[in-house]
Design a protein around this motif. Structure first.
Motif, PDB file in Angstrom:
ATOM      1  N   GLU A  94       0.826  -1.208   0.000  1.00 37.82           N
ATOM      2  CA  GLU A  94       0.000   0.000   0.000  1.00 37.82           C
ATOM      3  C   GLU A  94       0.861   1.258   0.000  1.00 37.82           C
ATOM      4  O   GLU A  94       0.552   2.228  -0.691  1.00 37.82           O
ATOM      5  CB  GLU A  94      -0.944   0.002   1.206  1.00 37.82           C
ATOM      6  N   ILE A  95       1.962   1.248   0.741  1.00 37.89           N
ATOM      7  CA  ILE A  95       2.872   2.394   0.751  1.00 37.89           C
ATOM      8  C   ILE A  95       3.447   2.605  -0.650  1.00 37.89           C
ATOM      9  O   ILE A  95       3.523   3.742  -1.134  1.00 37.89           O
ATOM     10  CB  ILE A  95       3.990   2.191   1.803  1.00 37.89           C
ATOM     11  N   GLU A  96       3.843   1.523  -1.307  1.00 38.10           N
ATOM     12  CA  GLU A  96       4.381   1.635  -2.666  1.00 38.10           C
ATOM     13  C   GLU A  96       3.334   2.183  -3.623  1.00 38.10           C
ATOM     14  O   GLU A  96       3.636   3.019  -4.474  1.00 38.10           O
ATOM     15  CB  GLU A  96       4.899   0.280  -3.159  1.00 38.10           C
ATOM     16  N   TRP A  97       2.095   1.713  -3.500  1.00 37.60           N
ATOM     17  CA  TRP A  97       1.023   2.227  -4.371  1.00 37.60           C
ATOM     18  C   TRP A  97       0.832   3.720  -4.155  1.00 37.60           C
ATOM     19  O   TRP A  97       0.645   4.474  -5.112  1.00 37.60           O
ATOM     20  CB  TRP A  97      -0.291   1.489  -4.117  1.00 37.60           C
ATOM     21  N   HIS A  98       0.896   4.165  -2.912  1.00 39.19           N
ATOM     22  CA  HIS A  98       0.737   5.599  -2.624  1.00 39.19           C
ATOM     23  C   HIS A  98       1.886   6.400  -3.231  1.00 39.19           C
ATOM     24  O   HIS A  98       1.672   7.488  -3.769  1.00 39.19           O
ATOM     25  CB  HIS A  98       0.632   5.857  -1.113  1.00 39.19           C
ATOM     26  N   ARG A  99       3.102   5.858  -3.158  1.00 36.57           N
ATOM     27  CA  ARG A  99       4.252   6.534  -3.764  1.00 36.57           C
ATOM     28  C   ARG A  99       4.074   6.637  -5.275  1.00 36.57           C
ATOM     29  O   ARG A  99       4.344   7.684  -5.862  1.00 36.57           O
ATOM     30  CB  ARG A  99       5.548   5.776  -3.458  1.00 36.57           C
ATOM     31  N   VAL A 100       3.634   5.557  -5.900  1.00 36.85           N
ATOM     32  CA  VAL A 100       3.428   5.568  -7.356  1.00 36.85           C
ATOM     33  C   VAL A 100       2.307   6.526  -7.718  1.00 36.85           C
ATOM     34  O   VAL A 100       2.428   7.308  -8.679  1.00 36.85           O
ATOM     35  CB  VAL A 100       3.152   4.140  -7.892  1.00 36.85           C
ATOM     36  N   ASP A 101       1.219   6.512  -6.962  1.00 36.79           N
ATOM     37  CA  ASP A 101       0.113   7.451  -7.219  1.00 36.79           C
ATOM     38  C   ASP A 101       0.585   8.898  -7.139  1.00 36.79           C
ATOM     39  O   ASP A 101       0.246   9.724  -7.986  1.00 36.79           O
ATOM     40  CB  ASP A 101      -1.031   7.237  -6.220  1.00 36.79           C
ATOM     41  N   ALA A 102       1.366   9.194  -6.113  1.00 34.60           N
ATOM     42  CA  ALA A 102       1.865  10.565  -5.940  1.00 34.60           C
ATOM     43  C   ALA A 102       2.783  10.949  -7.093  1.00 34.60           C
ATOM     44  O   ALA A 102       2.698  12.067  -7.619  1.00 34.60           O
ATOM     45  CB  ALA A 102       2.597  10.689  -4.606  1.00 34.60           C
ATOM     46  N   ALA A 103       3.639  10.036  -7.515  1.00 36.62           N
ATOM     47  CA  ALA A 103       4.536  10.313  -8.642  1.00 36.62           C
ATOM     48  C   ALA A 103       3.743  10.481  -9.938  1.00 36.62           C
ATOM     49  O   ALA A 103       4.042  11.366 -10.748  1.00 36.62           O
ATOM     50  CB  ALA A 103       5.569   9.195  -8.785  1.00 36.62           C
ATOM     51  N   MET A 104       2.728   9.659 -10.135  1.00 33.91           N
ATOM     52  CA  MET A 104       1.877   9.780 -11.335  1.00 33.91           C
ATOM     53  C   MET A 104       1.156  11.115 -11.345  1.00 33.91           C
ATOM     54  O   MET A 104       1.005  11.741 -12.395  1.00 33.91           O
ATOM     55  CB  MET A 104       0.842   8.644 -11.382  1.00 33.91           C
ATOM     56  N   ALA A 105       0.715  11.580 -10.188  1.00 35.67           N
ATOM     57  CA  ALA A 105      -0.024  12.840 -10.102  1.00 35.67           C
ATOM     58  C   ALA A 105       0.847  14.027 -10.508  1.00 35.67           C
ATOM     59  O   ALA A 105       0.328  15.048 -10.979  1.00 35.67           O
ATOM     60  CB  ALA A 105      -0.568  13.035  -8.694  1.00 35.67           C
ATOM     61  N   LYS A 106       2.158  13.893 -10.347  1.00 36.79           N
ATOM     62  CA  LYS A 106       3.074  14.979 -10.708  1.00 36.79           C
ATOM     63  C   LYS A 106       3.365  15.040 -12.208  1.00 36.79           C
ATOM     64  O   LYS A 106       3.893  16.035 -12.688  1.00 36.79           O
ATOM     65  CB  LYS A 106       4.387  14.831  -9.941  1.00 36.79           C
ATOM     66  N   LEU A 107       3.034  13.971 -12.938  1.00 37.76           N
ATOM     67  CA  LEU A 107       3.293  13.946 -14.381  1.00 37.76           C
ATOM     68  C   LEU A 107       2.338  14.890 -15.102  1.00 37.76           C
ATOM     69  O   LEU A 107       1.187  15.046 -14.685  1.00 37.76           O
ATOM     70  CB  LEU A 107       3.094  12.534 -14.941  1.00 37.76           C
ATOM     71  N   PRO A 108       2.797  15.478 -16.216  1.00 42.37           N
ATOM     72  CA  PRO A 108       1.865  16.239 -17.046  1.00 42.37           C
ATOM     73  C   PRO A 108       0.766  15.304 -17.553  1.00 42.37           C
ATOM     74  O   PRO A 108       0.980  14.098 -17.717  1.00 42.37           O
ATOM     75  CB  PRO A 108       2.737  16.736 -18.208  1.00 42.37           C
ATOM     76  N   GLN A 109      -0.392  15.846 -17.822  1.00 40.58           N
ATOM     77  CA  GLN A 109      -1.540  15.024 -18.205  1.00 40.58           C
ATOM     78  C   GLN A 109      -1.267  14.156 -19.433  1.00 40.58           C
ATOM     79  O   GLN A 109      -1.659  13.000 -19.472  1.00 40.58           O
ATOM     80  CB  GLN A 109      -2.769  15.889 -18.453  1.00 40.58           C
ATOM     81  N   ASP A 110      -0.573  14.694 -20.440  1.00 38.40           N
ATOM     82  CA  ASP A 110      -0.318  13.902 -21.650  1.00 38.40           C
ATOM     83  C   ASP A 110       0.541  12.679 -21.337  1.00 38.40           C
ATOM     84  O   ASP A 110       0.305  11.596 -21.856  1.00 38.40           O
ATOM     85  CB  ASP A 110       0.298  14.758 -22.756  1.00 38.40           C
ATOM     86  N   GLN A 111       1.523  12.828 -20.439  1.00 37.17           N
ATOM     87  CA  GLN A 111       2.358  11.690 -20.060  1.00 37.17           C
ATOM     88  C   GLN A 111       1.587  10.702 -19.180  1.00 37.17           C
ATOM     89  O   GLN A 111       1.732   9.492 -19.318  1.00 37.17           O
ATOM     90  CB  GLN A 111       3.613  12.169 -19.323  1.00 37.17           C
ATOM     91  N   ALA A 148      10.883   7.989 -17.431  1.00 39.88           N
ATOM     92  CA  ALA A 148      12.059   8.619 -16.829  1.00 39.88           C
ATOM     93  C   ALA A 148      11.649   9.465 -15.621  1.00 39.88           C
ATOM     94  O   ALA A 148      12.305   9.434 -14.574  1.00 39.88           O
ATOM     95  CB  ALA A 148      12.789   9.474 -17.865  1.00 39.88           C
ATOM     96  N   ALA A 149      10.561  10.209 -15.754  1.00 35.12           N
ATOM     97  CA  ALA A 149      10.090  11.048 -14.659  1.00 35.12           C
ATOM     98  C   ALA A 149       9.639  10.197 -13.476  1.00 35.12           C
ATOM     99  O   ALA A 149       9.936  10.520 -12.317  1.00 35.12           O
ATOM    100  CB  ALA A 149       8.942  11.943 -15.133  1.00 35.12           C
TER     101      ALA A 149
END
Length: 163
Positions: A94-111, A148-149
């Motif tokens: 669950e911690i890993e999923w939260h980290r991935v979610d947070a990182a995904m949220a920082k990506l520009p929408q197209d990426q 990469a991001a």
């Protein structure tokens, strides 16, 4: 027939060991095989040796399937009766999923769209290009930038400074 099975035991045990790779598992497999041989009727046209080895192989296949079911249940407790089998593993996941979610949220929408369609949904680049109405090369370059991001965001700061 019991005498013939007794004569087959050393060969069956070696075969069981070749299947399992473990002496204790081979002994369990041999015991289960002999039990089946003694409790089931042998087909009239069957050769005892061939039948015994086939039964051993089938018992092993059944065991492998059962192990896979047990392993899947342990790895995916949400598919069981609601029991958490390994709380520490679940929490870490669950911690890993939260980290991935947070990182995904920082990506520009197209990426974010590209990585969702390609990496999460498993769609081919061509289909993603058609959905988003962009060239296939654009899909590939956005995906590379998104990966990469994400990699940068998910790599601990201590590891980034060491390189």
């Amino acid at each position: 027939m019991k005498e013939e099975i007794t004569e087959l035991l050393p060969r069956l045990r070696r075969f069981a060991y070749s299947l399992t790779g473990s002496l204790s598992d081979a002994d369990d497999l041999l015991q289960n095989t002999v039990e089946r041989l003694l409790t089931r009727d042998m087909p009239d046209d069957a050769d005892l040796t061939k039948w015994a080895f086939r039964v051993c192989r089938n018992v092993w296949i059944d065991e492998c399937r059962a192990r896979k079911v047990r392993r899947d249940a342990a790895e995916h407790p949400e598919l069981t009766d609601g029991q958490v089998i390994n709380g520490e593993h679940q929490t870490t996941k669950e911690i890993e999923w939260h980290r991935v979610d947070a990182a995904m949220a920082k990506l520009p929408q197209d990426q974010r769209q590209i990585i969702s369609l390609v990496a999460i949904q498993g769609m081919p680049y061509k289909i993603v290009a058609e959905i988003l109405e962009v060239p296939k090369g654009t899909v590939m370059s956005r995906l590379a930038r998104a990966r990469a991001a994400l990699s940068e965001a998910l790599t601990p700061a201590t590891m980034r400074t060491d390189s």
